[in-house]
Enzyme design. Structure first.
Site, short mmCIF file in Angstrom:
data_model
loop_
_atom_site.label_atom_id
_atom_site.label_comp_id
_atom_site.label_asym_id
_atom_site.label_seq_id
_atom_site.Cartn_x
_atom_site.Cartn_y
_atom_site.Cartn_z
CG ASP A 43 10.98 55.06 -29.49
OD1 ASP A 43 11.12 54.31 -28.51
OD2 ASP A 43 10.45 56.19 -29.42
CG ASP A 69 1.59 56.63 -34.67
OD1 ASP A 69 1.17 55.92 -33.73
OD2 ASP A 69 1.05 57.69 -35.00
CB VAL A 70 2.40 51.19 -31.97
CG1 VAL A 70 3.90 50.89 -31.93
CG2 VAL A 70 1.97 52.02 -30.78
CG ASN A 95 4.46 44.10 -29.71
OD1 ASN A 95 4.86 44.80 -30.64
ND2 ASN A 95 3.92 42.91 -29.91
CE1 TYR A 185 1.51 51.49 -17.99
CE2 TYR A 185 1.54 50.21 -15.97
CZ TYR A 185 2.15 50.63 -17.13
OH TYR A 185 3.40 50.16 -17.44
CE LYS A 189 1.74 48.11 -20.06
NZ LYS A 189 2.63 47.75 -21.19
#
Length: 274
Positions: A43, A69-70, A95, A185, A189
Site C-alpha cells: 500500500d 507507489d503503483v 491489483n 472511474y 475500470k
C-alpha cells in the site's frame, strides 16, 4: 481426482495485494492468508500497510507489508522482489489499488466532478493510478511468473462502473449541490477489463492466468439517502457487505479456477442485470 476443498487451498503460495490496507484490500489479504498463502500487504500508506499485516499476524496468518507507489516502475519492481525475497515466489497478485472519490481525501469537496469542467490534472492522475498502475503491476508480476516457469494468477479489480455507466441520480442529496461520479472511474475500470483480456490472451500456452473481479457497491458507513438510492437499483435490494467478494477472490486465486482466464466475475447484487 483431488478433493474440491484442496483446489481452493493456497498452501505454499505467495500473494501480493496492492491497496492491501483498503476496504476490500484488507479482506482480500485475510482471505488469501486463511487459505494458506503468505501475503504481502502492499500500500502507499506505510502505516496502514504495517497495521494490516500486524493484524493478520495476530490472527496466526503469514503476512508482511511493503510500501508501493503503483505509478512508479521501480517501486512496483521492488514490491515484487520483496515478495520473492521473503516468500520465495510470487503466485498470485491482486491489483486492488485505485483512486476513488469516495475514499480519496485529496479530491473530496474540491470538485463536483461535473464532466463539462472536470480538471485535466485530476483525469491524468486517475489514469496513472487506476490504469497505468495496474499495467505496471501486471507487467512486473508476469515477468516474475515467467521466470518461475510460466504459472500464476493475476486478478485485477474492476467495477460495475467499468461495465455500465453510473446512475448519477443516486448521488443526489436534497438541499445540497449535485455531485457526480467522475468520468475517470468508468474509463479506467473499463480499461482494466480490456487490459486483463489482453494479458490473458498474450500468455496463451502458459499457466499464467488473468481475470477480473467486479464488485458492486460495498457498504462503508454511507449516508442513508445514498444507501436507499443505491439499494433500489439492485435486484437484491441492498449494498454488499465487505466480505462478500472474498469467495470469488479465492476462486480466482486458486486452482479451483484453473480453466478460467480472460474472464470477469461480477458480484454486484444484480446491478448490471437491469
Amino acid at each position: 481426482m483431488s478433493d474440491i476443498f484442496e483446489k481452493f487451498s493456497l498452501k505454499g503460495r505467495a500473494a501480493i495485494v496492492t491497496g492491501g490496507a483498503g476496504l476490500l484490500g484488507m479482506e482480500f489479504c485475510r482471505t488469501l492468508g486463511q487459505a494458506g498463502a503468505s501475503v504481502l500487504v502492499a500500500d502507499l500508506n506505510a502505516e496502514a500497510a504495517y497495521r494490516t499485516a500486524e493484524s493478520l499476524r495476530a490472527e496466526g496468518l503469514t503476512a508482511l507489508h511493503a510500501v508501493v507507489d503503483v505509478t512508479q516502475p521501480e517501486s512496483v519492481q521492488a514490491m515484487v522482489e520483496a515478495c520473492v525475497d521473503e516468500f520465495g515466489s510470487l503466485d498470485v497478485i491482486v491489483n486492488s489499488a485505485a483512486m476513488d472519490p469516495k475514499f480519496d481525501a485529496s479530491q473530496a469537496g474540491k470538485h463536483t466532478n461535473a464532466f463539462e469542467d472536470y480538471p485535466l490534472e485530476m483525469w491524468k492522475q486517475a489514469l496513472d493510478v487506476n490504469l497505468t498502475g495496474v499495467f505496471l503491476c501486471c507487467q512486473a508480476a508476469a515477468r516474475q511468473m515467467v521466470a518461475q516457469g510460466g504459472r500464476g494468477s493475476i486478478i485485477n479489480i474492476c467495477s460495475t462502473y467499468g461495465l455500465v455507466p453510473p446512475d448519477q441520480r443516486i448521488y443526489e442529496k436534497p438541499g445540497q449541490p449535485k455531485q457526480f461520479k467522475p468520468a475517470f472511474y468508468t474509463a479506467t475500470k473499463a480499461g482494466v477489463l480490456g487490459l486483463t483480456k489482453y494479458i490473458a490472451a498474450y500468455y496463451a500456452g502458459t499457466q499464467i492466468r488473468a481475470n477480473c473481479l467486479t464488485p458492486g457497491g460495498v457498504y462503508n458507513n454511507h449516508d442513508e439517502t445514498f444507501v436507499r438510492n443505491y439499494s433500489y437499483r439492485t435486484i437484491m435490494g441492498r449494498m454488499a457487505q465487505r466480505d462478500e467478494m472474498n469467495g470469488a477472490l479465492l476462486f480466482l486465486a486458486s486452482d479451483a479456477s484453473s480453466y478460467m482466464t480472460g474472464g470477469n466475475i461480477i458480484v454486484d447484487g444484480g446491478w448490471t442485470v437491469w
